[in-house]
Design an enzyme around this catalytic site. Structure first.
Site, mmCIF file in Angstrom:
data_model
loop_
_atom_site.group_PDB
_atom_site.id
_atom_site.type_symbol
_atom_site.label_atom_id
_atom_site.label_comp_id
_atom_site.label_asym_id
_atom_site.label_seq_id
_atom_site.Cartn_x
_atom_site.Cartn_y
_atom_site.Cartn_z
ATOM 1 N N ASN A 149 1.027 -1.119 -0.249
ATOM 2 C CA ASN A 149 0.365 0.159 0.119
ATOM 3 C C ASN A 149 0.490 0.785 -0.175
ATOM 4 O O ASN A 149 0.552 2.331 -0.310
ATOM 5 C CB ASN A 149 -0.535 -0.239 1.229
ATOM 6 C CG ASN A 149 -2.180 -0.831 1.106
ATOM 7 O OD1 ASN A 149 -2.413 -1.526 0.023
ATOM 8 N ND2 ASN A 149 -3.288 -0.645 2.472
ATOM 9 N N GLY B 162 0.820 9.971 -0.183
ATOM 10 C CA GLY B 162 2.750 10.639 0.186
ATOM 11 C C GLY B 162 2.117 11.627 0.696
ATOM 12 O O GLY B 162 3.722 12.418 1.030
ATOM 13 N N ARG C 269 -13.010 12.587 7.525
ATOM 14 C CA ARG C 269 -13.097 10.821 6.521
ATOM 15 C C ARG C 269 -14.648 10.465 6.678
ATOM 16 O O ARG C 269 -15.457 10.215 5.855
ATOM 17 C CB ARG C 269 -12.164 10.088 6.138
ATOM 18 C CG ARG C 269 -10.594 10.266 5.996
ATOM 19 C CD ARG C 269 -9.633 9.176 5.828
ATOM 20 N NE ARG C 269 -9.318 10.478 4.656
ATOM 21 C CZ ARG C 269 -7.466 9.289 4.411
ATOM 22 N NH1 ARG C 269 -7.131 8.370 5.224
ATOM 23 N NH2 ARG C 269 -6.827 10.035 3.927
ATOM 24 N N ILE D 267 1.442 7.137 7.613
ATOM 25 C CA ILE D 267 2.816 7.226 7.671
ATOM 26 C C ILE D 267 3.188 7.287 8.317
ATOM 27 O O ILE D 267 4.463 6.885 9.404
ATOM 28 C CB ILE D 267 3.631 8.464 6.010
ATOM 29 C CG1 ILE D 267 3.066 8.031 4.753
ATOM 30 C CG2 ILE D 267 5.111 8.364 6.097
ATOM 31 C CD1 ILE D 267 3.264 8.949 3.931
HETATM 32 C C1 LIG Z 1 -4.166 4.627 -2.420
HETATM 33 C C2 LIG Z 1 -2.981 4.886 -0.873
HETATM 34 C C3 LIG Z 1 -3.429 6.187 -0.773
HETATM 35 C C4 LIG Z 1 -2.706 6.488 0.085
HETATM 36 N N1 LIG Z 1 -2.228 8.164 0.833
HETATM 37 C C5 LIG Z 1 -1.984 8.143 2.224
HETATM 38 C C6 LIG Z 1 -1.582 9.160 2.250
HETATM 39 O O1 LIG Z 1 -0.958 9.757 1.511
HETATM 40 N N2 LIG Z 1 -0.486 9.536 3.440
HETATM 41 C C7 LIG Z 1 -1.043 7.790 4.907
HETATM 42 O O2 LIG Z 1 -0.418 8.660 5.426
HETATM 43 N N3 LIG Z 1 -1.303 6.999 4.089
HETATM 44 C C8 LIG Z 1 -1.586 6.990 3.376
HETATM 45 N N4 LIG Z 1 -2.724 5.698 2.692
HETATM 46 C C9 LIG Z 1 -2.713 4.664 4.079
HETATM 47 C C10 LIG Z 1 -1.163 3.997 4.293
HETATM 48 O O3 LIG Z 1 -0.240 4.154 2.781
HETATM 49 C C11 LIG Z 1 -1.334 2.034 4.363
HETATM 50 O O4 LIG Z 1 -1.124 2.151 5.225
HETATM 51 C C12 LIG Z 1 0.367 1.782 4.677
HETATM 52 O O5 LIG Z 1 0.356 2.087 3.264
HETATM 53 C C13 LIG Z 1 0.427 0.549 5.340
HETATM 54 O O6 LIG Z 1 1.890 0.576 5.275
HETATM 55 P P1 LIG Z 1 2.056 -1.216 5.491
HETATM 56 O O7 LIG Z 1 3.959 -0.767 5.777
HETATM 57 O O8 LIG Z 1 1.622 -1.273 7.308
HETATM 58 O O9 LIG Z 1 1.837 -2.359 5.736
HETATM 59 P P2 LIG Z 1 1.894 -2.230 3.484
HETATM 60 O O10 LIG Z 1 2.359 -0.772 2.777
HETATM 61 O O11 LIG Z 1 0.766 -2.597 2.959
HETATM 62 O O12 LIG Z 1 2.963 -2.961 3.411
HETATM 63 C C14 LIG Z 1 2.833 -4.518 3.822
HETATM 64 C C15 LIG Z 1 3.458 -5.299 2.791
HETATM 65 O O13 LIG Z 1 3.372 -6.545 3.297
HETATM 66 C C16 LIG Z 1 3.153 -7.362 1.930
HETATM 67 N N5 LIG Z 1 2.875 -8.588 2.887
HETATM 68 C C17 LIG Z 1 1.200 -8.799 2.959
HETATM 69 N N6 LIG Z 1 0.904 -10.558 3.274
HETATM 70 C C18 LIG Z 1 2.582 -10.922 3.811
HETATM 71 C C19 LIG Z 1 2.631 -12.107 3.851
HETATM 72 N N7 LIG Z 1 1.504 -12.964 4.315
HETATM 73 N N8 LIG Z 1 4.125 -12.591 3.398
HETATM 74 C C20 LIG Z 1 4.323 -11.752 2.891
HETATM 75 N N9 LIG Z 1 4.266 -10.617 2.647
HETATM 76 C C21 LIG Z 1 3.296 -9.529 3.429
HETATM 77 C C22 LIG Z 1 2.699 -6.625 1.225
HETATM 78 O O14 LIG Z 1 2.622 -7.529 -0.186
HETATM 79 C C23 LIG Z 1 3.370 -5.528 1.492
HETATM 80 O O15 LIG Z 1 4.116 -5.230 1.133
HETATM 81 C C24 LIG Z 1 -2.828 5.201 1.624
HETATM 82 C C25 LIG Z 1 -3.117 4.489 1.471
HETATM 83 C C26 LIG Z 1 -3.534 3.755 -0.205
HETATM 84 C C27 LIG Z 1 -4.311 2.472 -0.457
#
Ligand SMILES: Cc1cc2nc3c(=O)[nH]c(=O)nc-3n(C[C@H](O)[C@H](O)[C@H](O)COP(=O)(O)OP(=O)(O)OC[C@H]3O[C@@H](n4cnc5c(N)ncnc54)[C@H](O)[C@@H]3O)c2cc1C
Length: 508
Positions: A84, A90, A335, A491
């Protein structure tokens, strides 16, 4: 401690009775949780194992290396990094930032946490929110050190009481993920794609000591991967993100989130690691709080271009209910407030009637996404208000009256209709020519996940103590934001809690 031992011994007895203890080399056990024993074959051992390569996983890896870790591995099930976080807009909220100081904006971690608590309807985790807000500046600095670039201005997103949101110059989380991946490579973090986490492995004391991975996994294709047991010396950080794309799981929480309700998330957001942690006793928190994004468009897939465009422009735009020609919400409310208001925009049959958002072209063009919105036909430019009314079948006279009334609020600085903060609308009257987009909410963010403490340790439902060796950070965790997360606050949450997990692990 005595109770701990008893509990873990009982848990092992339970697993033995299920025929699972010592099942580490069995390819497909009935219940996947695994207890290691002398027959367990370990394919590799690493000091720290991180699962998931989004903001939280990469920030944890970099911080761990900075603190002296020699051997850090990050696994991701996809053929690319970032989940995500790469799709992300960003937008990065930081209180007391250098830009706020430069622009004389008064802010503090307490004010940011209070804004978040309000959006979370009071049930957010105040301690975690404050912890994240207090360390958000360090996370921003980590991204800057890695090479991220930000616009030289701050945005005021819905529900934030002051402008505090940075945005990468590429208007995408890729502007943070790419530099973090490069930084990981530079400092010797091992990055492995197509490696799917399957099962946690623990020892006799109930400590998580490894994970069964499926290597060479191919998501979406019939290629599960080769099982390999990976051992860890210090601990495992689960940073696997949310479950917005797991239709069964999200419908189990909220039956209205059917397949027809689309999502801004990439297909990888399926949440299986979350379920795995529940199996060994992690506590599910706020699983039913699933956020829909009010800036999304029904005219494109996923986050698309309109989301970023609307996030920037809502502050100086008006959203109009097509049936009445009138505003129906504060365009920069939190939101949930906006998504609920939009979902109530219906035609006479009760079918969705996506509202339109009208922005003066002169202000819309200040953001780079406007060009894309027009180029890809998901937003339209109009020379007169008559053209807007005719195109969307809005009653003309009420629409004209609404614009006149709203422009009065721009002048006075007080929105008497919906109490919208007008600071960012100052001097920005709604005037021709216009750019118009349609908005309709999409499933965007899962507030629910496993319960962690302020040191990113996963808490056990059996004794309310941390599960030894197991850490979680980012969207896979629950309860941080409460009912509704404020934009740009993920983020800092992900990066700070990833860094926090690394600090805790390195102390262990
Ligand atoms: C389109 C969009 C726009 C957004 N814009 C913003 C923003 O501008 N600002 C903000 O603060 N938030 C924003 N958000 C929210 C934010 O991006 C997410 O909450 C954040 O990226 C989550 O980060 P994370 O590290 O928790 O997980 P992720 O970035 O989702 O990373 C998790 C990773 O784990 C991997 N994974 C999952 N299951 C497994 C498994 N079983 N084995 C191995 N790997 C696995 C996935 O492939 C993925 O690469 C946005 C979200 C989206 C979808």
């Amino acid at each position: 401690m005595g109770n701990d031992k008893e509990y873990q011994a009982d848990r092992r007895k339970f697993l033995v009775s299920m025929g699972l203890a010592g099942a580490a080399t069995i390819a497909a056990p009935a219940l996947k949780t695994m207890a290691a024993d002398s027959s367990t074959v370990w394919a590799e051992e690493h000091e720290i194992v991180i699962i998931g390569s989004g903001f939280s996983g990469l920030a944890a890896a970099i911080e761990a290396k900075k603190l002296g870790a020699k051997d850090v591995v990050v696994y991701d099930k996809m053929p690319y990094f970032g989940g995500n976080s790469t799709y992300n807009g960003g937008l990065f909220a930081v209180p007391n930032s250098p830009l706020q100081k430069e622009k004389g904006i008064k802010d503090s971690p307490e004010i940011m946490a209070a804004d978040q608590l309000k959006a979370g309807r009071g049930v957010a985790d105040k301690e975690l929110l404050l912890h994240v807000a207090e360390h958000a500046g360090e996370a921003l600095q980590m991204s800057l050190d890695a090479g991220s670039e930000y616009f030289p201005y701050l945005q005021q997103l819905g529900g934030h009481s002051v402008p505090r949101t940075y945005q990468t110059t590429v208007a995408s989380g890729g502007g943070i993920i790419r530099p973090l991946v490069e930084q990981c490579r530079k400092i010797g973090v091992k990055l492995v794609t197509r490696a799917k986490f399957d099962t946690l492995i623990f020892d006799d004391d109930g400590k998580v000591i490894g994970a069964k991975m499926l290597m060479g996994h191919y998501f979406g294709r019939d290629q599960e991967g080769t099982p390999m047991n990976i051992k860890t010396k210090r601990g495992i950080l689960v940073a696997t993100g949310g479950f917005a794309r797991n239709i069964n799981l999200r419908q189990a929480q909220d039956p209205t989130l059917t397949e027809e309700v689309t999502s801004t998330n990439p297909p990888s957001a399926t949440g299986e690691a979350l379920l795995e942690m529940f199996k060994i006793g992690a506590i599910p928190v706020h699983m039913a709080y699933i956020q829909t994004g009010p800036w999304a468009s029904p005219d494109e897939d996923g986050f698309g271009y309109v989301s970023n465009y609307s996030i920037y422009n809502f502050a100086h735009s008006i959203s109009i209910y097509i049936k009445t020609g009138k505003r129906f919400m504060n365009e920069i409310a939190d939101r949930k407030t906006r998504a609920d208001a939009q979902l109530s925009c219906r035609d006479d049959n009760g079918d969705p009637l996506p509202p339109i958002t009208i922005t003066s072209y002169i202000h819309a063009k200040e953001h780079p996404t406007m060009k894309k919105v027009l180029k890809y036909g998901v937003g339209w430019k109009f020379e007169t208000i008559e053209e807007v009314a005719a195109r969307f079948n809005v009653p003309l006279e009420p629409l004209k009256a609404q614009i006149k009334e709203y422009n009065g609020y721009v002048k006075s600085g007080v929105d008497e209709q919906f109490g919208k903060p007008m600071e960012k609308a100052k001097g920005k009257f709604i005037e021709a020519p216009f750019v118009v987009v349609r908005n309709w909410p999409k499933v965007h963010y899962c507030q629910g996940g496993v319960k962690i403490d302020v040191q990113a340790r996963v808490i056990n439902s059996a004794d309310w103590k941390p599960i030894p060796g197991l850490y979680a950070a980012g969207e896979v965790t629950g309860g941080v934001h409460g009912v509704s997360r404020l934009g740009s606050c993920s983020i800092p949450d992900c990066m700070v809690m990833g860094m926090t997990a690394a600090r805790t692990i390195m102390k262990s």
